[in-house]
Design an enzyme around this catalytic site. Structure first.
Site, PDB file in Angstrom:
ATOM      1  N   GLU A 155       1.134  -1.378  -0.107  1.00 24.64           N
ATOM      2  CA  GLU A 155      -0.239  -0.087  -0.477  1.00 24.64           C
ATOM      3  C   GLU A 155       0.816   1.525   0.250  1.00 24.64           C
ATOM      4  O   GLU A 155       1.164   1.452   1.048  1.00 24.64           O
ATOM      5  CB  GLU A 155      -0.653   0.466   1.102  1.00 24.64           C
ATOM      6  CG  GLU A 155      -1.981   1.084   0.989  1.00 24.64           C
ATOM      7  CD  GLU A 155      -2.029   2.061   2.043  1.00 24.64           C
ATOM      8  OE1 GLU A 155      -2.029   3.728   1.192  1.00 24.64           O
ATOM      9  OE2 GLU A 155      -1.742   1.984   3.672  1.00 24.64           O
TER      10      GLU A 155
ATOM     11  N   CYS B 102      -2.353   8.583   3.365  1.00 24.22           N
ATOM     12  CA  CYS B 102      -2.163   8.419   1.912  1.00 24.22           C
ATOM     13  C   CYS B 102      -3.003   8.767   1.057  1.00 24.22           C
ATOM     14  O   CYS B 102      -3.295   8.543  -0.286  1.00 24.22           O
ATOM     15  CB  CYS B 102      -1.851   7.158   2.209  1.00 24.22           C
ATOM     16  SG  CYS B 102      -2.668   6.075   2.796  1.00 24.22           S
TER      17      CYS B 102
END
Length: 492
Positions: A265, A299
């Site tokens: 990720e 993020c």
């Protein structure tokens, strides 16, 4: 207990006992060479505590413990693992206040957000405690006849969980819950900037009764060195990483030598698209949450706010008015919405990017001033008139700076949204359900949030595409990331 392994600090409602050592084979211990490194409070630049700094042998001991425990833990019943995960869920709820307090101290996150992080972390343990008992294999006749096709799930094996500093509990909990549910033993490596909450989390896992060697914690100031060492060992069978794309690429190259299972990720450049028929009040409120949560150090933050030209002026007015209400300060202050950035390097990176944006022609329409005094604070800032190919548009900001882009036409807004090599999450606001589905299908990202600023949910598959990585965390797919689907051909 020794002074090197535990420390008592003052919390919001009492005294908090922090484990500071390494956790290997069911015990807290100091690093073999006795080294430690300090953890700083980004709000006042003081040292909260010093944690053990794992050396090579410590890391190898953790891997050896995980490898030795794998067979027994992997063969436990799904009901047993479910019960353990449920205990972790309950313990995290029980310790919510002290964990949230320490999270605010070491990372700067406002207490309300820290409490929310503890809660959703607990929720992942609840989710996977339920999913693991419901997994099913298959038993079918081969189309050609003569034998049966059977499929079943087995744990992939010892797993290395590398977590970032911006969500110090959530990222580790989401990975850990899935890995333990799947039957994998684990080695957790938290970010050096924010290890204290992970230490508290591992103590919760200890209290939940996990057997020796199933969970191991190796904090280190030399992340790249430790990771390279562990990734070179065939005993390690899985790495799950959340962090920058550059580091993810390095880990992928290291994993290739042992054909190791990976989940990544990575970075993002999330577009927040406001179409011409959007509810502007809802869009402005959603943009504030999606952009300024965790001081923008997320993020999945709204990195580019792309607004259709006919509603841009009205949206901008509403958005700036809401940003003006945000209060900056130490995360442990209950009235604060925006805490400090995690360290001086991060603050300097954001202020440098902001300066470059102005040099390239962008206009600061709100904020833009770093807060004087101790701590790594930046006032919430709104930028307009930057080019869609400018530095601020193509960089992951990771700070409390919002950049608004006006685009003529809804189709053009979606095209600009896709002008990035990243593909983690996109946000779109529209009143038209058909337009929402059309936009969601056209947006080139692993996740799309329609008329909402948050996507993480234990029951949903979280993950990106392109330079934002691959693999899923959460949902039914989350546990499968730590499993092998074994095929058995049976002649009866």
């Amino acid at each position: 207990m020794t002074s090197k392994i535990w420390k008592k600090i003052s919390g919001g409602s009492g005294e908090i006992e922090l484990p500071l050592g390494l956790y290997i084979e069911g015990e807290w211990r100091a690093a073999k060479d006795g080294k430690v490194f300090g953890v700083q409070n980004p709000a006042d630049e003081t040292t909260i505590a010093s944690v053990s700094d794992a050396g090579d042998q410590d890391a190898l001991d953790a891997l050896s413990a995980a490898h030795a425990a794998q067979s027994e833990w992997g063969s436990t019943t799904t009901r047993h693992r479910s019960n353990v995960l449920r205990s972790v869920y309950e313990l995290l709820q029980e310790h919510k206040e002290e964990i949230a307090w320490v999270m605010s101290l070491e990372m700067g996150k406002p207490l309300a957000e820290a409490r929310g992080e503890v809660q959703i972390s607990a929720d992942y343990f609840q989710w996977f405690s339920e999913v693991v008992t419901q997994q099913q294999g298959t038993f079918t006749e081969s189309p050609t006849g003569g034998y049966k096709i059977i499929t079943t799930h087995q744990p992939v094996g010892p797993s290395y969980l590398v977590t970032p500093w911006n969500f110090p509990l959530f990222m580790g909990a989401r990975k850990t819950a899935a890995a333990l549910a799947a039957g994998c033993t684990i080695i957790i490596k938290p970010a050096a900037l924010t290890p204290l909450v992970t230490h508290m989390f591992v103590q919760v896992l200890h209290e939940a009764g996990l057997p020796k060697g199933v969970v191991n914690l190796v904090t280190t100031s030399s992340s790249s060195k430790q990771s390279k060492l562990l990734m070179s060992r065939q005993e390690l069978r899985k790495v799950s990483f959340t962090g920058s794309t550059n580091v993810g690429v390095t880990l992928l190259k290291q994993a290739a030598d042992n054909v190791m299972a990976t989940s990544m990720e990575l970075g993002g450049n999330g577009p927040f698209v406001v179409l011409s028929d959007a509810d502007l009040d809802a869009a402005a409120e959603g943009a504030v949450i999606a952009k300024f949560r965790n001081a923008g150090q997320v993020c999945v933050a709204a990195n580019r706010i792309i607004v259709e030209k006919s509603v841009a002026a009205a949206f901008r007015e509403k958005f700036v008015a809401k940003v003006a209400q945000l209060r900056v300060g130490a995360g442990t202050d209950e009235k604060v919405n925006i805490g400090p950035l995690v360290d001086k390097k991060q603050r300097d990176s954001v202020t440098e990017l902001l300066g470059t944006a102005v040099d390239e022609g962008a206009e600061i329409i709100f904020g833009g001033v770093a807060v004087e005094g101790p701590g790594f604070f930046i006032n919430p800032t709104v930028v307009a008139n930057a080019g869609t190919d400018s530095s601020i548009a193509t960089s992951e900001i990771f700070g409390p700076v919002a950049s608004i882009y006006e685009v003529e036409g809804d189709d053009a807004a979606l095209e600009v949204a896709n002008q990035t090599p990243f593909g983690l999450v996109s946000y779109v606001y529209t009143r038209d359900v058909s337009q929402a589905l059309r936009a969601a299908e056209k947006l080139d990202s692993g996740m799309v949030a329609v008329n909402r600023p948050v996507v993480a949910d234990p029951a949903a598959p979280f993950g990106g595409i392109k330079a934002s990585g691959f693999g899923k965390e959460g949902g039914h797919a989350g546990i499968e990331e730590y499993q092998i689907e074994k095929y058995i051909a049976l002649t009866m």
